[in-house]
Design a protein around this motif. Structure first.
Motif, short mmCIF file in Angstrom:
data_model
loop_
_atom_site.label_atom_id
_atom_site.label_comp_id
_atom_site.label_asym_id
_atom_site.label_seq_id
_atom_site.Cartn_x
_atom_site.Cartn_y
_atom_site.Cartn_z
N ALA A 255 44.78 40.69 51.32
CA ALA A 255 45.84 41.52 51.93
C ALA A 255 47.20 40.86 51.76
CB ALA A 255 45.54 41.75 53.41
N ALA A 256 47.26 39.53 51.92
CA ALA A 256 48.54 38.82 51.80
C ALA A 256 49.11 39.01 50.40
CB ALA A 256 48.34 37.33 52.09
N ALA A 257 48.25 38.86 49.37
CA ALA A 257 48.73 39.01 47.99
C ALA A 257 49.21 40.44 47.75
CB ALA A 257 47.62 38.65 47.01
N LEU A 258 48.54 41.41 48.36
CA LEU A 258 48.90 42.82 48.13
C LEU A 258 50.25 43.18 48.75
CD1 LEU A 258 45.44 44.59 48.62
CD2 LEU A 258 46.72 44.29 46.48
N ILE A 259 50.57 42.59 49.91
CA ILE A 259 51.80 43.05 50.61
C ILE A 259 53.01 42.14 50.39
CG2 ILE A 259 50.48 44.33 52.34
CD1 ILE A 259 51.08 42.14 54.37
N VAL A 260 52.79 40.89 49.95
CA VAL A 260 53.95 40.01 49.72
C VAL A 260 54.38 40.19 48.25
CG1 VAL A 260 54.76 37.62 49.64
CG2 VAL A 260 53.23 38.37 51.48
N PRO A 261 55.62 40.58 48.00
CA PRO A 261 56.06 40.82 46.62
C PRO A 261 55.82 39.62 45.71
CG PRO A 261 57.75 41.51 48.19
CD PRO A 261 56.70 40.81 48.98
N ASN A 262 55.68 39.85 44.44
CA ASN A 262 55.53 38.80 43.41
C ASN A 262 54.34 37.88 43.65
OD1 ASN A 262 58.11 39.61 42.34
ND2 ASN A 262 59.00 38.53 44.10
N SER A 263 53.31 38.37 44.28
CA SER A 263 52.16 37.50 44.59
C SER A 263 51.04 37.70 43.59
CB SER A 263 51.63 37.79 45.99
OG SER A 263 52.58 37.42 46.95
N GLU A 264 50.26 36.63 43.44
CA GLU A 264 49.14 36.63 42.51
C GLU A 264 48.18 35.55 42.99
OE1 GLU A 264 48.99 36.64 37.66
OE2 GLU A 264 50.63 35.67 38.71
N LEU A 265 46.95 35.92 43.36
CA LEU A 265 45.99 34.93 43.88
C LEU A 265 44.65 35.07 43.17
CD1 LEU A 265 46.35 35.03 47.80
CD2 LEU A 265 47.27 33.32 46.24
N LEU A 266 44.00 33.93 42.99
CA LEU A 266 42.61 33.94 42.52
C LEU A 266 41.79 33.29 43.63
CD1 LEU A 266 40.66 34.51 40.17
CD2 LEU A 266 41.02 32.15 39.43
N ILE A 267 40.86 34.04 44.20
CA ILE A 267 40.03 33.53 45.29
C ILE A 267 38.62 33.38 44.73
CG2 ILE A 267 39.42 33.82 47.72
CD1 ILE A 267 41.61 36.04 47.83
N LYS A 268 38.17 32.12 44.64
CA LYS A 268 36.92 31.85 43.91
C LYS A 268 35.70 31.83 44.82
CE LYS A 268 39.07 29.07 40.34
NZ LYS A 268 39.28 27.68 39.95
N ASN A 269 34.54 32.15 44.25
CA ASN A 269 33.23 32.04 44.93
C ASN A 269 33.13 32.87 46.20
OD1 ASN A 269 32.51 30.14 43.05
ND2 ASN A 269 33.11 28.42 44.34
N VAL A 270 33.51 34.14 46.11
CA VAL A 270 33.45 35.00 47.29
C VAL A 270 32.19 35.87 47.22
CG1 VAL A 270 34.66 36.75 48.64
CG2 VAL A 270 35.97 35.08 47.32
N GLY A 271 31.45 35.95 48.32
CA GLY A 271 30.26 36.80 48.39
C GLY A 271 30.68 38.27 48.34
N ILE A 272 29.99 39.04 47.49
CA ILE A 272 30.31 40.49 47.39
C ILE A 272 29.04 41.32 47.58
CG2 ILE A 272 32.48 40.51 46.11
CD1 ILE A 272 30.63 40.76 43.54
#
Ligand code: S3P
Length: 436
Positions: A255-272
């Motif tokens: 959510a933080a990456a989606l709403i803060v402008p110019n953001s880009e995150l890679l979140i590794k090893n997340v259960g889906i």
């Protein structure tokens, strides 16, 4: 804790181990024969409460907090011993509800309780099926709330009559009125001590970690649609497992990456696990730029790396069977909706009223204080997005998911957002503010 507006968030990160799976690893490890070694265990207060309850029940557990490793010296299905004190689950609903199912299968008497929030959360949902199974479980003040007192006497009698096991419950088919993994898991764990098959049908599928892990440890489980059954008296054997990152913790950073402008995150090893990935589906429906990369399995649980970028979002309708798959993410979904164009409607989410706080009320009050156009409904909320948010004082009500969701709102709000009692994040994500 004061949060201020950011102009960009960039980086690569991991999130701590899944809370639901961490709890279950201790429970199954304790009831198995031999050693269970767990990697990437969530060292949050809730899971530490589960460890301390099982220690009190005679299980030796080594807890290497720095390396997030836990070793459980299991004693088999009949290896638990009478606790010398009340079992205290702290703030953990998962611990009190599932452990109560296990305690009803024991030959000893026990009392289980928790903090002031736990003592206000509904326990009737487990008392009803456990009593149908023949358990003698009492709500001490006859109010359907904890403390719960579990008496061994009546079930011991039926055990003596039927066979030589310590304590036998009746196998039932329970039709649950609520899609709750805690209720389902409580009944399935009690079913391990039953005299015949135990089946649970729920109105929609809730998270299925118990089913997957029971099978992994050697139980005979059958799941079809919204119904799951377990055969009694399995021989459970200690296993090694590595716990995926918790998608409920990743949700804040998505959510933080989606709403803060110019953001880009890679979140590794997340259960889906598909019973947990509603947040990803919601983000996609809102138009988010989010990609699941490197999809693979950790034992029986699917895992991936999540790549997410700032996106323009649109309002959507959320309700029905998707709700159990995102139940803990609704606070942060409400925040996201404030940054989406148009109206978001959340329905069928009445369960939010009985979480660690009344989340429906707390979300609506706090977002209104930040300037959002939000209205509570009977079973959810309506948000007209696009109105800029401003900082405010946020009463977390000691609810970890509220504190974290509003910290994220603060990253994209004008002025200071002050989160009261921020330490409540220790329940599920002790490093949250440091990583943020
Ligand atoms: C959980 C189930 C969910 C969830 C909770 C963890 C579990 O609760 O909200 O945080 O580990 O089984 P319900 O079963 O009450 O929906």
């Amino acid at each position: 804790m004061i949060i201020r507006k950011r102009s960009s968030l960039k980086g690569s990160m991991t999130v701590p181990g899944d809370k639901s799976i961490s709890h279950r690893s201790v429970m199954l490890g304790a009831l198995s024969e031999g050693i269970t070694e767990v990697e990437n265990f969530l060292m949050g207060d809730d899971c530490l409460s589960t460890i301390s309850c099982f220690r009190r029940l005679g299980i030796s557990i080594d807890n290497d907090i720095a390396n997030k490793r836990v070793t459980i010296h299991g004693k088999g299905l009949d290896g638990l011993t009478a606790p010398n004190d009340v079992l205290d689950v702290g703030n953990s609903g998962t611990t009190i509800r599932i452990l109560s199912g296990i305690l009803c299968g024991q030959k000893f008497t026990s009392t289980i309780t928790g903090d002031s929030s736990i003592r206000k959360r509904p326990m009737e949902r487990i008392l009803i099926p456990l009593r149908q199974m023949g358990a003698d479980i009492a709500d001490m003040n006859n109010d359907t709330f904890a403390p719960l007192f579990i008496n061994s006497s009546s079930a011991s009698l039926s055990a003596m009559q039927s066979n030589n096991f310590n304590h036998v419950l009746k196998g039932i088919h329970y039709i649950s009125p609520v899609a709750s993994a805690q209720v389902k898991s409580c009944v399935l764990f009690a079913g391990l001590y039953a005299d015949s098959i135990t089946t649970v049908t729920e109105p929609a599928i809730s998270r299925n970690h118990t089913e997957l892990m029971l099978s992994y440890f050697g139980a005979s489980v059958n799941a079809e649609g919204t119904t799951v059954s377990v055969l009694p008296r399995p021989k459970l054997t200690g296993r090694r497992l590595s716990i995926p990152g918790d998608i409920s913790s990743a949700a804040y950073f998505i959510a933080a990456a989606l709403i803060v402008p110019n953001s880009e995150l890679l979140i590794k090893n997340v259960g889906i696990n598909p019973t947990r990935d509603g947040i990803i589906n919601v983000c996609r429906m809102m138009g988010a730029d989010i990609k699941l990369e490197n999809i693979r399995n950790y034992g029986s649980e699917p895992v991936c790396d999540i790549y997410v970028r700032h996106s323009s979002l649109k309002g959507i309708e959320i309700g029905g069977d998707i709700i159990p798959t995102l139940i803990d993410e609704i606070p942060v979904i409400a925040v996201l909706s404030c940054f989406a164009d148009g109206k978001t409607v959340i329905r069928n989410a009445e369960e939010l009223k009985v979480k660690e706080s009344n989340r429906l009320e707390v979300i609506v009050n706090n977002l209104s204080n930040m300037g959002a156009d939000i209205t509570a409904t009977e079973d959810g909320m309506i948000i007209n997005g696009g109105k800029p948010l401003h900082g405010a004082v946020i009463d977390s009500r000691m609810d970890h998911r509220i504190a974290m969701a509003f910290a994220i709102a603060g990253l994209a709000a004008d002025g200071d957002t002050r989160i009261l009692n921020p330490e409540c994040v220790n329940i599920s994500y002790p490093e949250f503010f440091k990583i943020l």
